[in-house]
Design an enzyme around this catalytic site. Structure first.
Site, short mmCIF file in Angstrom:
data_model
loop_
_atom_site.label_atom_id
_atom_site.label_comp_id
_atom_site.label_asym_id
_atom_site.label_seq_id
_atom_site.Cartn_x
_atom_site.Cartn_y
_atom_site.Cartn_z
N ARG A 245 0.83 -1.21 0.00
CA ARG A 245 0.00 0.00 0.00
C ARG A 245 0.86 1.27 0.00
O ARG A 245 0.52 2.25 -0.65
CB ARG A 245 -0.94 -0.02 1.21
CG ARG A 245 -2.09 -0.98 1.00
CD ARG A 245 -2.86 -1.32 2.24
NE ARG A 245 -3.95 -2.25 1.90
CZ ARG A 245 -4.62 -2.98 2.77
NH1 ARG A 245 -4.34 -2.90 4.06
NH2 ARG A 245 -5.58 -3.79 2.35
N TYR A 364 -6.68 -1.02 -6.41
CA TYR A 364 -5.81 -2.15 -6.07
C TYR A 364 -5.03 -1.92 -4.78
O TYR A 364 -4.95 -0.80 -4.28
CB TYR A 364 -4.90 -2.57 -7.22
CG TYR A 364 -4.07 -1.55 -7.95
CD1 TYR A 364 -3.25 -0.63 -7.32
CD2 TYR A 364 -4.08 -1.55 -9.36
CE1 TYR A 364 -2.46 0.26 -8.03
CE2 TYR A 364 -3.30 -0.66 -10.08
CZ TYR A 364 -2.48 0.24 -9.41
OH TYR A 364 -1.70 1.11 -10.12
N GLU A 365 -4.52 -3.01 -4.24
CA GLU A 365 -3.91 -3.06 -2.91
C GLU A 365 -4.91 -2.70 -1.81
O GLU A 365 -4.57 -2.20 -0.76
CB GLU A 365 -2.69 -2.13 -2.84
CG GLU A 365 -1.40 -2.83 -2.56
CD GLU A 365 -0.91 -3.59 -3.79
OE1 GLU A 365 0.12 -4.25 -3.68
OE2 GLU A 365 -1.54 -3.51 -4.85
N GLY A 366 -6.17 -3.00 -2.10
CA GLY A 366 -7.25 -2.70 -1.17
C GLY A 366 -7.96 -1.43 -1.57
O GLY A 366 -7.38 -0.35 -1.53
#
Length: 381
Positions: A245, A364-366
């Site tokens: 992140r 992306y990445e949450g």
């Protein structure tokens, strides 16, 4: 313009090297590859020779042993020149290499990390599924240990960067003790392995990095493919995403600074109503606001990066950096891009593509609504 610079001389030297590489090699290749979605094989090979893939891999396994601060600066610079190339790099160096560094056996580290560090092998991170994106624990992929001591994998992973070129995959699957992590290592790129199928997914953004689905139809992995202890997979995944992140936050800022720089240069040469656009105070204030917010987001990225290098728990801080940086990049990237006027939609200019490449960083990445949840849960920590 010059943005915030590293104070550490070793990191500054790496950043200077990446900038030179970006101007001389990456920029020309972007112009011939990105629009057609060509994978930059020659550039990736050169990155391996420069040691960029091994930036954060320990020296004993062939890397440079540098930290998250250095990785964030490199992420920003790579994304400034070519966001797709950044994703190829981070999927290999962060998402694939880090879980092995974190939980791998000495044999796994010695056999896989040097190849990743040299760029001789590309890695991918197989967590997301068609029905398990933000809710990763609801994944349906399973790994069953048979009587012969082999893990049998069944399931589907989706939106996996690098899979079409990868020979290393970090795979998460349900076992009898919960979510577990596995490492698949094959000498054949594209995850060419019995009962594993990779399907390329075409994208409208970030075209030169592969986006894939992976199908496991009874693929057999040896018992030693288990990464860490059985049932530790979710913990490994989340610790990996903490670093991921931060890196995506840096990517977003790299993309935003590119639009800022090009839009600023345009307003200083474009004339309307008998004067330069830049002479309009409203435009000056828009750029001043953008600079202040981008600089503040970068400061948060640096705080999170330094905390991770100190070994602190950075889950809340990493989510905050990702949330603030990606929202800032999208807000001001889209705002400043309007100053290109009609030229933003012209096919032979990259302005619209560079603006739209920012959008996936919100997901992306949450996805960012997940970052809100992560931060809220840890406000009492």
């Amino acid at each position: 313009m010059r943005w915030q610079e590293p104070r550490n001389e070793e990191v500054r030297a790496v950043v200077d090297m990446v900038r030179t590489f970006g101007k001389e090699v990456v920029e020309p290749t972007y112009a011939t590859h990105e629009d057609e979605g060509k994978f930059p094989d020659a550039v990736v090979e050169e990155m391996g020779k420069l040691g960029l893939f091994g930036l954060t891999i320990p020296e004993e396994y062939g890397g440079s042993g540098m930290g998250t601060v250095a990785a964030s600066y490199v992420a920003r610079e790579l994304a400034y020149f070519w966001p797709s190339l950044h994703l190829i790099w981070t999927a290999n160096s962060s998402l694939a290499a880090y879980p092995i560094q974190l939980a791998g056996t000495e044999e796994q580290k010695e056999s896989i990390l040097p190849a990743l560090a040299r760029g001789e092998a590309l890695g991918c991170y197989a967590l997301t599924e068609p029905n398990a994106g933000s809710d990763a624990q609801s994944m349906q992929t399973t790994a069953e240990l048979n009587e012969g001591g082999w893990w049998i994998l069944r399931g589907t992973k989706t939106f996996i960067t690098n899979a079409r070129r990868a020979s290393v995959a970090i795979i998460f699957a349900h076992t009898r003790k919960g979510v577990s992590a596995f490492v698949l290592y094959t000498k054949n790129p594209g995850l060419d392995y019995p009962h594993v199928t990779v399907r390329h997914m075409h994208k409208r953004v970030l075209k030169s990095c592969d986006f894939c689905e992976i199908y496991f139809d009874g693929a057999t992995l040896p018992q030693e493919a288990l990464l860490g202890e059985e049932g530790q997979g979710f913990s490994i995944a989340m610790k990996t995403l903490d670093g991921g992140r931060i890196n995506i936050a840096a990517q977003a800022i790299g993309m935003a600074t590119r639009i800022f720089d090009e839009a600023l240069a345009y307003t200083r040469t474009r004339e309307q109503f008998g004067k330069l656009l830049w002479e309009n105070q409203k435009i000056q204030f828009d750029f001043a606001e953008a600079y202040a917010n981008i600089a503040a987001a970068w400061a948060l990225i640096m705080e999170a990066s330094a905390a991770r290098d100190r070994g602190e728990d950075i889950t809340r801080l990493a989510s905050a950096a990702k949330l603030v940086a990606t929202e800032t990049a999208w807000r001001f990237g889209t705002k400043l891009a309007t100053y290109f006027g009609g030229s933003i939609v012209v096919e032979d200019l990259p302005h619209l593509a560079r603006m739209m490449d920012i959008f996936p960083t919100l997901i992306y990445e949450g996805a960012n609504n997940i970052q809100h949840m992560v931060i809220a849960k840890r406000l009492n920590d």
